[in-house]
Design a protein around this motif. Sequence first.
Motif, PDB file in Angstrom:
ATOM      1  N   LEU A  49       0.979  -1.117  -0.026  1.00 47.13           N
ATOM      2  CA  LEU A  49       0.012  -0.058   0.059  1.00 47.13           C
ATOM      3  C   LEU A  49       0.826   1.237  -0.096  1.00 47.13           C
ATOM      4  O   LEU A  49       1.766   1.390   0.205  1.00 47.13           O
ATOM      5  CB  LEU A  49      -0.919  -0.122   1.321  1.00 47.13           C
ATOM      6  N   ASP A  50       0.302   2.270  -0.607  1.00 47.15           N
ATOM      7  CA  ASP A  50       0.925   3.605  -0.455  1.00 47.15           C
ATOM      8  C   ASP A  50      -0.139   4.544  -0.152  1.00 47.15           C
ATOM      9  O   ASP A  50      -1.229   4.055   0.163  1.00 47.15           O
ATOM     10  CB  ASP A  50       1.476   4.120  -1.812  1.00 47.15           C
ATOM     11  N   ASN A  51       0.367   6.165   0.078  1.00 46.74           N
ATOM     12  CA  ASN A  51      -0.731   7.081   0.498  1.00 46.74           C
ATOM     13  C   ASN A  51      -1.709   7.313  -0.566  1.00 46.74           C
ATOM     14  O   ASN A  51      -2.595   8.215  -0.215  1.00 46.74           O
ATOM     15  CB  ASN A  51       0.238   8.036   0.940  1.00 46.74           C
ATOM     16  N   LYS A  52      -1.917   6.545  -1.527  1.00 53.60           N
ATOM     17  CA  LYS A  52      -3.107   6.564  -2.396  1.00 53.60           C
ATOM     18  C   LYS A  52      -3.859   5.653  -2.593  1.00 53.60           C
ATOM     19  O   LYS A  52      -4.753   5.327  -3.462  1.00 53.60           O
ATOM     20  CB  LYS A  52      -2.505   7.190  -3.995  1.00 53.60           C
ATOM     21  N   THR A  53      -3.438   4.686  -1.751  1.00 50.21           N
ATOM     22  CA  THR A  53      -4.543   3.352  -1.653  1.00 50.21           C
ATOM     23  C   THR A  53      -4.758   3.054  -0.345  1.00 50.21           C
ATOM     24  O   THR A  53      -3.537   3.036   0.410  1.00 50.21           O
ATOM     25  CB  THR A  53      -3.774   2.112  -2.483  1.00 50.21           C
ATOM     26  N   ILE A  54      -6.014   2.553   0.171  1.00 48.16           N
ATOM     27  CA  ILE A  54      -6.361   2.411   1.376  1.00 48.16           C
ATOM     28  C   ILE A  54      -6.997   1.182   1.106  1.00 48.16           C
ATOM     29  O   ILE A  54      -7.816   0.930   0.514  1.00 48.16           O
ATOM     30  CB  ILE A  54      -6.848   3.403   2.089  1.00 48.16           C
ATOM     31  N   ILE A  55      -6.953   0.263   2.664  1.00 47.67           N
ATOM     32  CA  ILE A  55      -8.064  -0.773   2.539  1.00 47.67           C
ATOM     33  C   ILE A  55      -9.237  -0.267   3.514  1.00 47.67           C
ATOM     34  O   ILE A  55      -8.836   0.400   4.424  1.00 47.67           O
ATOM     35  CB  ILE A  55      -7.439  -1.899   3.170  1.00 47.67           C
ATOM     36  N   GLU A  65     -11.985  -7.478   2.469  1.00 50.12           N
ATOM     37  CA  GLU A  65     -11.504  -6.313   2.541  1.00 50.12           C
ATOM     38  C   GLU A  65     -11.420  -5.742   1.064  1.00 50.12           C
ATOM     39  O   GLU A  65     -11.101  -6.159   0.148  1.00 50.12           O
ATOM     40  CB  GLU A  65      -9.991  -6.353   2.990  1.00 50.12           C
ATOM     41  N   ASP A  66     -12.124  -4.511   0.996  1.00 49.96           N
ATOM     42  CA  ASP A  66     -12.149  -3.501  -0.253  1.00 49.96           C
ATOM     43  C   ASP A  66     -11.274  -2.605  -0.302  1.00 49.96           C
ATOM     44  O   ASP A  66     -10.379  -2.195   0.783  1.00 49.96           O
ATOM     45  CB  ASP A  66     -13.610  -3.087  -0.254  1.00 49.96           C
ATOM     46  N   VAL A  67     -11.189  -1.901  -1.359  1.00 55.40           N
ATOM     47  CA  VAL A  67     -10.000  -1.075  -1.701  1.00 55.40           C
ATOM     48  C   VAL A  67     -10.552   0.315  -2.142  1.00 55.40           C
ATOM     49  O   VAL A  67     -11.544   0.406  -2.927  1.00 55.40           O
ATOM     50  CB  VAL A  67      -9.227  -1.559  -2.631  1.00 55.40           C
ATOM     51  N   VAL A  68     -10.188   1.413  -1.841  1.00 51.67           N
ATOM     52  CA  VAL A  68     -10.288   2.596  -2.559  1.00 51.67           C
ATOM     53  C   VAL A  68      -8.858   3.321  -2.813  1.00 51.67           C
ATOM     54  O   VAL A  68      -8.092   3.471  -2.088  1.00 51.67           O
ATOM     55  CB  VAL A  68     -10.719   3.782  -1.436  1.00 51.67           C
ATOM     56  N   LYS A  69      -8.911   3.633  -4.214  1.00 50.69           N
ATOM     57  CA  LYS A  69      -7.659   4.154  -4.652  1.00 50.69           C
ATOM     58  C   LYS A  69      -7.689   5.554  -5.371  1.00 50.69           C
ATOM     59  O   LYS A  69      -8.625   5.804  -5.902  1.00 50.69           O
ATOM     60  CB  LYS A  69      -6.940   3.315  -5.907  1.00 50.69           C
TER      61      LYS A  69
END
Length: 651
Positions: A49-55, A65-69
């Motif tokens: 993960l980086d600061n542009k992708t979160i679970i 677990e879903d993802v927001v990018k």
Amino acid sequence: MLNKINYIRFIIVQCLFLLLCNAAYSQQHYTPAQLGLSLKFGSINRSLLDNKTIIVDYLNNDKTEDVVKLDRATGMLNYYVNEGNGYLSHVKSLQVGRAESISLMVENVYTKNIIVNYGVGNKVMVITNRELNQSQRENGKTYGAPFISSSTGEFNFNEVYQSEGYQFFWNCAAGDIDNDGKNEVIFAGWRDTIQSHNYINIYVYESAPNNTYVLDWDTVYVEATNPNATGAGLFTISDLDNDGNKEFSFITLFSIKFYECYGPGNYKFFSTNILLNFADGVDVTFDKLEADVNHDGRKELILDVLVPDAQSNNTRIFVCTFANKSSSSFNFNIKRINFQGLAGDLDAGDINGDGRDEIIMGGAGFPNDELYYFDSTATGNLWWGNGGAGYELKIIYTGRAMGAAYSIARDLNGDGKKEWLCSAIGQGFGGFAVIRNIQDSMYQVEYYDTTLYNALGAYIEKTDYYNNQYVFYPRARVFVPEFHYHGYLHIYKYSGNFLFERIYDKDFYPQIGIIGIMNILDADNDNKLNIVQLKYVNSFLLNTYYISDLENEFLIGINNNQIPISFKLYQNYPNPFNPKTNIKYQLPNSSFVKLEVYDVLGRSVRILVNQKQTADTYEVEFDGLNFSSGVYFYRIETESFFETGKMLLIK
């Protein structure tokens, strides 16, 4: 000329850019590698993960677990749902502009929001989990509806009456218990702040003009055999003994009691043989309902009793069939069903089309994808484990975290098989779901709205008028740090094909902290719908409760230009009657109809209808001029529907 050419070039570039974006977002399934991720068994590798992708950690409450990018190039916030099979689906995009990064903010255990950081002057944007889940698409279907903050012109409820404050009472019942044409409200509580646990005050208030209520009857009930018993409400207005006199029941710590009404202000006390202290521990009665589970034309009293112990919660369900009545007691034949778990709510109905009623149970309110019900197999009589009294425990796996805090069974399409309507409570959301039986033990989620966040105690109720169907869904949201409760009311309108549209939302704060169990009726007979319910205002020092009357400012009535969407037999009017009364019923399709009147011995005394009729609403008159006073039953039968009503002739 040059500026015009540059403008045209700009438009062409923008159009190509949008086409490329649409083509990219039209792809339904993504592998984790396409998103720069890896996952296994629904869990995502956090090291990538980086600061542009979160679970977002089960944001849609399906246990994966879903993802927001954040796509900085397009300024889009993209939401991907984990399908649990190694793929992710793109379900939603939000335009957030030139953002730098995103992070997760946990408001509380129920609510998790997304923070969009812009890096300029510490500017941020908050995306709530409710907003992210609105109009959410899963598996090719759209779940959820836009949030509406104003009335549609059909509903606008406002508080028109509040009683004086009382201490410690659970809920209220409303209806015309004394058969005088005016509705009463029944509840129990203490007027003072010193709660004495060996008595309860029971009150009956009658509706009066101009949205007022006057005391019609009250009494003090003393539990002489148990000085530490605490009386509770959970009232139900009924006529379980079918003698034409209505009664209301109430619960003490160890048993069920009745008061039967013989006219305005005239009540008689009855004990029962329904004893709740069959096991060690403190009994807590969660729900009490009446349902004709054996289809004999008489309703049974069904109780949901929790017995907590050190190991687990054990729920006992009592099915009580009226047997006889002495001068001082109602006596029932009692069957018991055991459930190793917490059943917070009950309803009964034939949800699988086998001709027998199942008992459906609301869950404890925590997120899970399981719904529990007892199938009326009519075999076995075990009094241990899960089951008993001819009922077998069965589980529906919905694939979505519902919790099913409250449940009702209603036949939406008039096919004789009822659908399961439940309030869906999970982590960070609350909503409404419809589950339909496909065949045998196969069920399918037909409607799922999770756009109502922080649902606490989401009780649901259903009412019909204008030949439409509505579901009333109250809930509460707590606001920290003040811990203020906001009471919300949402109304769903049935639009056919097992789908609902949410048409009304209202926040009643500060007048109402939590909207309690509702009684939906025209309380003062002014052709305006009322919600008469228990409420309490925001206070942790004293739990002060009130009876609150919410009235719809719009008139209600029957629109005969619409074709009914379900079978229904209405209560005759007037009732009691002398000598004539009207019986109304509705047919959603053409059917052969037989409407017949019986006496208390079950003998047919008059056939009112015996012919094929088209889909419509009908009303016929019954003339009791040549009949003696007493209780009579009227029964409608079609190819796929039957129901029985009761009426009282007084001369």
